[in-house]
Design an enzyme around this catalytic site. Structure first.
Site, mmCIF file in Angstrom:
data_model
loop_
_atom_site.group_PDB
_atom_site.id
_atom_site.type_symbol
_atom_site.label_atom_id
_atom_site.label_comp_id
_atom_site.label_asym_id
_atom_site.label_seq_id
_atom_site.Cartn_x
_atom_site.Cartn_y
_atom_site.Cartn_z
ATOM 1 N N SER A 156 -14.998 -14.526 -38.522
ATOM 2 C CA SER A 156 -13.933 -15.534 -38.004
ATOM 3 C C SER A 156 -13.092 -15.450 -39.408
ATOM 4 O O SER A 156 -12.492 -14.410 -39.352
ATOM 5 C CB SER A 156 -14.672 -16.847 -38.030
ATOM 6 O OG SER A 156 -14.087 -17.805 -37.426
ATOM 7 N N ASP A 210 -13.566 -15.237 -26.688
ATOM 8 C CA ASP A 210 -13.771 -16.241 -28.036
ATOM 9 C C ASP A 210 -12.745 -17.191 -28.034
ATOM 10 O O ASP A 210 -11.560 -17.231 -27.889
ATOM 11 C CB ASP A 210 -13.366 -15.157 -29.134
ATOM 12 C CG ASP A 210 -14.042 -15.730 -30.589
ATOM 13 O OD1 ASP A 210 -13.803 -17.047 -30.898
ATOM 14 O OD2 ASP A 210 -14.525 -15.052 -31.371
ATOM 15 N N HIS A 266 -18.296 -17.021 -29.950
ATOM 16 C CA HIS A 266 -17.266 -16.698 -30.961
ATOM 17 C C HIS A 266 -18.122 -15.669 -31.869
ATOM 18 O O HIS A 266 -19.268 -15.896 -32.307
ATOM 19 C CB HIS A 266 -17.126 -18.019 -32.055
ATOM 20 C CG HIS A 266 -16.529 -17.983 -33.151
ATOM 21 N ND1 HIS A 266 -15.107 -16.993 -33.236
ATOM 22 C CD2 HIS A 266 -16.393 -18.461 -34.392
ATOM 23 C CE1 HIS A 266 -14.649 -17.161 -34.448
ATOM 24 N NE2 HIS A 266 -15.400 -17.743 -35.015
#
Length: 552
Positions: free
Chosen positions: A261, A493, A521
């Site tokens: 991320s 995502d 994610h």
């Protein structure tokens, strides 16, 4: 904007990293994304991907004209003023978690003036277990910004990464400056954060708009009062430079790293500054550093809408779905959810707690978004929505929201939200300067997501009142001369849209794009044998995938 890595526990619930997934991790937390937020209003949308300061050739003028410059590499030789930091010998000690050692590493608070003082960085490691030759240290970062890397490695990565990876690498984490154990930024106490997180983020009139602005100002003033010096020096560029000091202190010639991320932006920034020191880098759930904050927030809003549509399609096929029956379209399900949010806006739902907290529209929205990070949380979300929509019991959605914000049972919050805002607001200029700008942008955000767009647009206003000016700008990261870097993107995502992974892979000169066709994610360690085999081969044998490889 908030991005953080998520991982799935054995029970199927989502545990966060930091993304605490950036959110940041504690030993067990139900639903948590390894990526995280920055306000009771979904700092999710306010995520702002950090940009460059030191070492960058980007300028405000370039950004304004749409000419996005590239992040410049730093000199290969270590400046004399930094030698004492690179030559540190950490004093490793036990730290209460079996198998782990902890130490403190110093870095200059201001790289342009190292004599101004130090920041103390908390580091943990779990030494390679063998068999097989040790490959070095593997740094991990779960995202956020604001997620505790130490919490993540001690509660998940150090025991949950593939055994063969843990056998060959020392598993290492450093909490970034301003985060968790590394001189954390603090802003509000628990009761003040409770008030902040329940603030209405879909203001209906001038009075409610002023109330939201006052909440943002109070949050920003709290951060400025607590950490006035550090607040100017928590940028992603500075954290990436800290990572190079940690690399040297660990005795590694190259940095081996897995970032999820927001951690992908941090890892890519490291590669841009130190391309000759890149070892094996995995950037999972990648971000696009070339986008300005408003565009980032708008595209993330669309990402959450994509995730919600997947959830809605799955939900209406099940008998316990409160959003519609079989055959109900995602659009209709979204309108049903939006109507529920509006009902809460008028009359918050009880939650049954002894503290008398009620489920507001903002808290419910956060709870739903928290469950978008991992499809393993969809059943929990259905149950929570059923209780709230049909029984007027908001406890389940409140628990999801609390987990996202890392609020514990005693009403205390981790510093995730504080660090998230501090990094985001320093890395990029604010998405909006005033409420009038948000109102003009509402149609675009609501088109991107009829369910979440309004709230996420207003959430993007938070950096307008930050006490220090941004030092970064949008920029490309090319990292010319770096070894092959694996960039991973998931097609649906919610927090880091797949387009961002393609964009980052297109910028990095040595990138290999690895695609996971699925929901949730990030991709590594989330159930795809194809993804895991590919990344393990790269980490263990240095064999990158062919560019464009796809896994289902």
């Amino acid at each position: 904007m908030d991005t953080r890595r998520t991982h799935r526990t054995a029970s199927g619930t989502v545990s966060g990293l930091a993304p605490r997934p950036a959110g940041s991790v504690r030993a067990s937390r139900g639903i948590r994304s390894g990526a995280r937020t920055a306000f009771g209003l979904l700092a999710t949308a306010a995520l702002l991907v950090s940009a460059c300061s030191a070492g960058s050739s980007s300028t405000s003028a370039n950004a304004a004209e749409g000419e996005v410059a590239a992040l410049g590499a730093l000199p290969r030789s270590t400046p004399a003023a930094l030698t004492r930091y690179y030559d540190q010998k950490p004093a490793w000690r036990g730290c209460g978690v079996p198998g782990y050692q902890c130490a403190t590493v110093r870095a200059p608070i201001d790289y342009s003036e190292p004599s101004k003082g130090d920041v103390r960085l908390a580091v943990t490691r779990k030494k390679a277990t063998g068999p097989g030759k040790r490959l070095g240290s593997l740094l991990v970062n779960p995202g956020g910004p604001g997620g505790s890397a130490i919490g993540y490695v001690q509660s998940y990565a150090g025991i949950g990464y593939p055994a063969e990876v843990r056998a060959r690498y020392d598993m290492v984490a450093v909490d970034p400056r301003g985060v968790a154990r590394s001189e954390p930024v603090e802003c509000l106490d628990g009761p003040d954060m409770d008030r902040y997180t329940r603030t209405d983020i879909t203001p209906d009139d001038g009075r409610e708009t002023n109330r939201l602005v006052r909440a943002y100002r109070a949050f920003a003033e709290g951060c400025g009062a607590d950490s006035p010096g550090l607040l100017r020096h928590v940028s992603t560029v500075e954290t990436a430079r800290d990572m190079d000091i940690v690399r040297a202190v660990l005795g590694d010639k190259k940095l081996h790293y897995v970032g999820a991320s927001y951690g992908t932006f941090l890892g890519a920034t490291y590669a841009g500054l130190f391309p000759n020191r890149v070892g094996r880098l995995v950037l999972d759930g990648a971000m696009d550093p070339s986008l300005p904050s408003r565009r980032l927030n708008l595209e993330q809003t669309a990402g959450f809408d994509t995730a919600f549509r997947s959830f809605a399609k799955d939900c209406v096929r099940r008998a316990d779905c409160p959003l519609g029956k079989a055959g109900t379209s995602p659009e209709r399900a979204g309108r049903n959810l939006k109507a529920f949010f509006e009902k809460l806006d008028a009359r918050p739902a009880p939650t049954g707690g002894s503290d008398g907290r009620r489920l507001t529209e903002s808290l419910a929205t956060t709870g739903v978004i928290a469950a978008m990070y991992d499809e393993g949380a969809w059943q929990h979300l259905r149950e929570a929505l059923t209780s709230a929509m049909k029984e007027n019991d908001g406890a389940g959605l409140l628990a999801l929201s609390d987990s996202y914000y890392e609020r514990d049972a005693d009403g205390d919050y981790s510093n995730l939200m504080f660090a998230n805002a501090a990094v985001n607001c320093l890395d990029l200029p604010p998405a909006f300067a005033a409420p009038e700008e948000v109102r003009k942008a509402l149609p675009a955000f609501e088109k991107a997501s009829p369910v979440f767009g309004e709230g996420l647009a207003w959430a993007s206003l938070n950096c307008a009142y930050w006490p220090v000016h941004a030092t970064g700008e949008p920029h490309r990261i090319e990292a010319k001369g770096a070894a092959p870097i694996v960039v991973v993107g998931t097609t649906r995502d919610p927090a880091t849209p797949y387009r961002w992974a393609r964009a980052m892979a297109g910028q990095l000169s040595s990138a290999r794009l690895l695609t996971y066709d699925g929901d949730g994610h990030t991709a590594y360690g989330r159930g795809s044998a194809c993804i895991d085999r590919t990344i393990n081969a790269y980490l263990l044998r240095g064999t990158p995938p062919r560019d464009g490889k796809r896994c289902a």
